[in-house]
Design a protein around this motif. Structure first.
Motif, short mmCIF file in Angstrom:
data_model
loop_
_atom_site.label_atom_id
_atom_site.label_comp_id
_atom_site.label_asym_id
_atom_site.label_seq_id
_atom_site.Cartn_x
_atom_site.Cartn_y
_atom_site.Cartn_z
N THR A 56 43.35 59.31 44.03
CA THR A 56 44.59 59.31 44.82
C THR A 56 45.25 57.94 44.91
OG1 THR A 56 43.27 58.94 46.80
CG2 THR A 56 43.80 61.22 46.26
N GLU A 57 44.46 56.90 44.79
CA GLU A 57 45.02 55.56 44.97
C GLU A 57 45.04 54.82 43.64
OE1 GLU A 57 46.17 54.47 47.95
OE2 GLU A 57 45.70 56.50 48.73
N LYS A 58 45.95 53.88 43.58
CA LYS A 58 46.07 53.12 42.34
C LYS A 58 45.12 51.92 42.36
CE LYS A 58 49.40 50.63 39.45
NZ LYS A 58 50.68 49.90 39.52
N PHE A 59 44.06 52.03 41.57
CA PHE A 59 43.14 50.89 41.38
C PHE A 59 43.28 50.40 39.95
CE2 PHE A 59 41.47 52.23 45.37
CZ PHE A 59 40.76 51.14 45.88
N ILE A 60 43.28 49.13 39.81
CA ILE A 60 43.51 48.53 38.50
C ILE A 60 42.23 47.92 37.94
CG2 ILE A 60 44.71 46.59 37.36
CD1 ILE A 60 47.09 47.24 39.20
N ALA A 61 41.98 48.15 36.68
CA ALA A 61 40.83 47.51 36.01
C ALA A 61 41.27 46.17 35.45
CB ALA A 61 40.32 48.40 34.90
N ILE A 62 40.57 45.13 35.86
CA ILE A 62 40.84 43.78 35.33
C ILE A 62 39.76 43.46 34.31
CG2 ILE A 62 41.06 41.33 35.93
CD1 ILE A 62 43.19 43.03 37.28
N LYS A 63 40.21 43.27 33.09
CA LYS A 63 39.21 42.96 32.06
C LYS A 63 38.71 41.53 32.23
CE LYS A 63 40.87 46.24 28.70
NZ LYS A 63 41.72 46.40 27.50
N HIS A 64 37.39 41.41 32.29
CA HIS A 64 36.78 40.09 32.48
C HIS A 64 36.43 39.51 31.11
CE1 HIS A 64 34.76 36.78 34.22
NE2 HIS A 64 33.54 37.18 33.89
N THR A 65 37.03 38.38 30.82
CA THR A 65 36.78 37.78 29.51
C THR A 65 35.87 36.56 29.61
OG1 THR A 65 38.81 36.56 29.85
CG2 THR A 65 38.97 38.55 28.51
N GLY A 66 35.60 36.14 30.83
CA GLY A 66 34.76 34.95 31.01
C GLY A 66 33.29 35.30 31.03
N THR A 67 32.50 34.37 31.54
CA THR A 67 31.06 34.59 31.57
C THR A 67 30.71 35.59 32.64
OG1 THR A 67 30.77 32.74 33.07
CG2 THR A 67 30.48 32.30 30.74
N TRP A 68 29.69 36.34 32.37
CA TRP A 68 29.13 37.28 33.32
C TRP A 68 27.65 37.43 33.02
CZ3 TRP A 68 27.41 42.29 31.50
CH2 TRP A 68 26.75 43.03 32.50
N GLN A 69 26.86 37.44 34.04
CA GLN A 69 25.44 37.67 33.86
C GLN A 69 24.93 38.54 34.99
OE1 GLN A 69 23.27 36.91 31.32
NE2 GLN A 69 21.99 38.26 32.55
N ALA A 70 24.35 39.67 34.62
CA ALA A 70 23.68 40.49 35.63
C ALA A 70 22.44 39.74 36.09
CB ALA A 70 23.28 41.83 35.04
N LEU A 71 22.06 39.94 37.33
CA LEU A 71 20.84 39.33 37.85
C LEU A 71 20.03 40.46 38.46
CD1 LEU A 71 19.81 36.41 37.89
CD2 LEU A 71 20.58 36.25 40.25
N LYS A 72 19.38 41.19 37.56
CA LYS A 72 18.73 42.42 37.97
C LYS A 72 17.24 42.34 37.69
CE LYS A 72 19.75 47.34 37.06
NZ LYS A 72 20.72 48.15 36.28
N TYR A 73 16.89 41.91 36.50
CA TYR A 73 15.49 41.81 36.09
C TYR A 73 15.10 40.33 36.08
CZ TYR A 73 16.48 46.55 34.64
OH TYR A 73 16.86 47.86 34.64
N PRO A 74 13.82 40.07 36.19
CA PRO A 74 13.43 38.64 36.33
C PRO A 74 13.84 37.79 35.13
CG PRO A 74 11.47 40.07 36.14
CD PRO A 74 12.65 40.97 36.33
N TRP A 75 13.89 38.39 33.94
CA TRP A 75 14.28 37.58 32.78
C TRP A 75 15.74 37.18 32.81
CZ3 TRP A 75 12.07 42.46 32.38
CH2 TRP A 75 12.94 43.53 32.11
N HIS A 76 16.51 37.83 33.67
CA HIS A 76 17.91 37.41 33.81
C HIS A 76 18.01 36.00 34.39
CE1 HIS A 76 19.37 41.85 33.80
NE2 HIS A 76 19.28 41.35 32.58
N VAL A 77 16.96 35.54 35.05
CA VAL A 77 16.97 34.17 35.58
C VAL A 77 17.17 33.17 34.44
CG1 VAL A 77 15.58 32.39 36.74
CG2 VAL A 77 15.53 34.77 37.55
N LEU A 78 16.59 33.49 33.29
CA LEU A 78 16.71 32.57 32.16
C LEU A 78 18.15 32.53 31.65
CD1 LEU A 78 13.37 33.46 30.39
CD2 LEU A 78 13.89 31.46 31.81
#
Lengths: 422, 422, 422
Positions: free
Chosen positions: C196-218
């Protein structure tokens, strides 16, 4: 004058290393080195090379302008190899192979003999060697005795495969007469020839190294290193803090990191790396190999693309594309400091030295902290797990792991908080 | 004034180390050091040395001009030792041994006591020590209590074997009266003497170190190192890149290789070697020993001809002619960081420290990558295999191996061709 | 404009590491870093932080001036977190968490969207990632699909938790309508809103890192290191012979010993130590940590007060107060050089890399010469004995030992006397 190069051997006692003809010292294989040296330093310009099915393509590739023949039945040994080349053996011929590494001065002395049917180079040995012995009257050879028992040797002159035949057709004739059931047909034919024709024994006083067992690579490497002169490529990158001492050859693209030490004689092939805090001495490092940080390589031979990291490799041979995990050590001295023994084709043999590590076939990987015992031979393409003790040979393509049974303890004591280092 | 040196002890609690009298710090044994110091710094010029069958020849060799006597029955302990020297004990006598390392100032204070039958040096302890305690009224000693239970000590003054007897014949008389069935005859004779004669307790404020258990060598070594002044022999060869810091004694013939670090206080005996990338700190390295490349020696004592290679030796004592294979580590800290314990003559004892490695008897060999647990004692002449975990004492001439059961895996994954390091 | 910081997650898939919010890079935790950056670089000045019972005290301590709320029922996930903050959600709000590390440029683009009910930052992925995918028509989001099966993704746009709601009361209303039985209530509410509402997707082109599993720390550490500029505290003590290369941050009180090498990018926290002959590269070393002599740390994260000694730590995460005994090695490459896998909450997961060592929880001790296999996770407060091979996860407070069965050999050969090194 021509040379017949016997290159059909299958290097079975050289296992786990591949065909010895193609073993590289510096940038060339030993068979190339042998033929190049003959071409350059003697009057021999024509080469007939006898290979087998297993190496014919490679020989043809290395020697496109020479005659390369295939010996069909490799069980017929040297006799079969010479007969393979029968139609080329009309003129004086030097028969030679890479089983014996001989300095060129010895070969030239053989080539220079006059007034005889041929000449045989012979090494004067001071202790028993399991080879063929020449029985000699003055300088004329009257018999050859294959592997006599110790103390039954007819002389101290061991036959080296550097044989000049001024009339090789005589040899062909005898070879054809000799039965083919055993693999010493060549020597039996020689023995007969010696009865009627004048063959002269030339005593070899220079260097000689048999290349029969894999540990002979280390002895051959020593000879190679002895001849090196210091030469550092301007295309090598060497850290200012690194120490390079003595006769070290450093090829293009080599990188040497901080606090590394290379103590000559040593050879570092193209694009090889000596890492931070590493030490290389009296060794040959093949091209693209990486002596990773914190490693020591002493008196060893590393083929191409070998990767080390925090290892000690002493008196060992690592074939191409071998990797050792951090903490892997090659034991190179027995606890009792006696002669190291190896199992070659199911027979336990003395290696003639108290310092010998191991030999690892191409493409193998050894896991971290594994201990390799002296004299062990590891077949190519093997995976060996971490933390293990390897004290027996491993066949090709082994994949070996092991576990130390773990036990959960109770009553764990609580640790107090750590204080910073004072 | 004369000294009676008690040197007949069999050093049984010192196992696996040999006779403590002959332990060397620097170039002299401790018994030589003790007698030399007394000769030089006190008025004592006459020495009566009591040894046993096991060390008499060596004592006579070290002290050809002194009186060396043999105590026949070593089970009679100090009482027997003193009685062995009976005929020499007519004049004032200092009784001393290498069981207690005491600085010369303490000894001089004992020698300087006047107007009494004798004097006993006593260490004021701040916590329980399993020794003999002096009961004292003012400075006069009235009793001695051997190894009271903790909290039952009659004082905080522990008897050190530095005893002056102005009339030693009194001691002889009492010793003869005392039954011989126990080994504390000497102390019981003392207790009786204290009742009738005036003996004075001299409080020792200087350094003192018992030399009873093998880990005491490390404490004694600390004392030795503390006294060193930087001194580098011009006959040593030290690489330009090596770093030598602080009070380091480097004797003739020493060789120190590239990027080695020696951090004082440290002692490097004649012809010893510190290899490339090695670190030595707070340690004593005996003559002819080789701290091979990539090793670290910290707070340790190495006898003569010890060979290391890529090891960590921390808080440990390695007797002469010990070799460690590459990757051998002496664990010197428990996981729970509590006091390290050792088994001495079948009894588990605290060593009084949380940092203690191991003690290895003379002539032993340890295979590559073996882990030695804190507090372990290894008997002399032992062979210990590679890749093992040694967590219990080993008797003399042990020959220990072990295997990790290997398992052949299937489904070996094929490796792709290696790319050169970018 | 305000931000709602979702910080109530229990970091269960981050085990054996503690609450990811408080993971430090440099001297600040990542939640502090996130909030500081928003405060400094955006118009957001008001922060509402939702924590849980497990971390509320610590959050309040870190952010005394901000609103810190407790989510009572953590099983209700993001939906529950947002509802916890209901009364603060009257004005435009950015919802964000430390599960996604996003560079500030991306966040600013979300904040700058106009003429819509909100905006969602989305990462354009080139291969499957197990997240929520946005279905988009032009730039308007029309649906969100949680973890579709591979190849069933509605787009290549993965939802990052950087959500702008201009009217957050709409979200509250939807959340209340959504049943609470599953943990994806938040996403289901979003899906409804998108209708019902207008939400916009902003494409992220910069850095991104999930921090979910312990190896993501590296991976996160890599991002941190990439941003470093060389900066060496004048209060650091650096040996003259040490080599410091590239962008290295060395804080006050750091000590670097002889022949150490630090190759940037690298961060050495306050009072940390890099010992003699050690090498640190591409790594983060927490304050008070000691990279003891002869160690190498490569591409790793060390928390505070970690103690190493003669180790190789590669591609590994060591939480605070971890100690490794000499000779411990983290294996960081499988023999078959394939992707390293780890067991997370009983499920075997690919780590997405062929180079990954191990993760060790706080307060653990590993004994000498132990081998840690790639991908192993070790619970905090564990004791692991010496000489072992650890190839499986260990739960918290494990106390593991193991023995190699020893065998006494006979026929010990007598050694001849050692000769000095020539």
């Amino acid at each position: 004058m021509q040379a017949l190069i016997l290159a059909a051997g299958r290097s079975r006692r050289f296992w786990p290393l591949p065909d010895k003809n193609f073993l590289k010292f510096g940038d060339v294989t030993i068979i190339e080195h042998q033929i190049k040296t003959l071409r350059k330093k003697t009057s021999i310009k024509k080469f007939v090379i006898v290979g087998g099915k297993h190496n014919l393509a490679q020989l043809k590739k290395l020697f496109p302008r020479d005659i390369v023949l295939e010996q069909k039945n490799l069980n017929k040994g040297m006799a079969g190899a010479v007969l393979t080349a029968e139609k080329y053996l009309k003129e004086p011929t030097l028969i030679i192979s890479t089983n014996d590494l001989i300095d060129i001065a010895g070969i030239k002395k053989v080539l220079a003999t006059k007034n005889c049917a041929g000449a045989i180079l012979a090494k004067q040995v001071s202790e028993y060697f399991p080879g063929g012995y020449l029985k000699v009257t003055q300088e004329r050879i009257i018999d050859i005795v294959e592997k006599p028992k110790p103390s039954k040797e007819p002389s101290n002159l061991v036959n080296l495969v550097c044989h000049l035949f001024n009339k090789p057709t005589q040899l062909i004739t005898e070879l054809k007469k000799t039965s083919n059931t055993k693999d010493d047909g060549y020597e039996r034919a020689l023995a007969k020839l010696f009865k009627t024709e004048k063959f002269i024994a030339i005593k070899h006083t220079g260097t000689w190294q048999a290349l029969k067992y894999p540990w002979h690579v280390l002895k051959a490497g020593e000879l190679f290193l002895t001849g090196l002169k210091r030469q550092i490529s301007p295309k090598a990158q060497i850290a200012k803090t690194a120490v390079i001492e003595g006769d070290v050859v450093i090829e293009a693209g080599v990188r040497i990191f901080d606090f590394a030490v290379v103590r000559g004689p040593a050879f570092l092939g193209q694009n090889s790396v000596v890492g931070t805090h590493s030490l290389v001495r009296d060794s040959i490092i093949g091209m693209n190999s990486v002596v990773g940080s914190g490693s020591e390589v002493a008196r060893s031979y590393l083929g191409e693309s070998v990767w080390l990291h925090r290892n000690y490799v002493g008196d060992s041979v690592l074939s191409e594309n071998v990797s050792l995990g951090a903490g892997v050590v090659t034991g190179n001295l027995r606890l009792d400091e006696s002669e190291v023994k190896s199992i070659v084709q199911k027979r336990k043999l003395g290696t003639g030295t108290t310092k010998f590590g191991c030999v690892i076939g191409a493409g193998s990987r050894i896991g971290i902290n594994t201990s390799l015992m002296p004299g062990v031979l590891i077949g190519s393409g093997s995976f060996v797990g971490s933390g293990l003790i390897i004290s027996e040979n491993l066949p090709e393509k082994s994949f070996i792991t092991g576990t130390i049974k773990l036990k959960t303890q109770k009553n764990r004591i609580q640790l107090s908080q750590r204080k910073p280092l004072s």
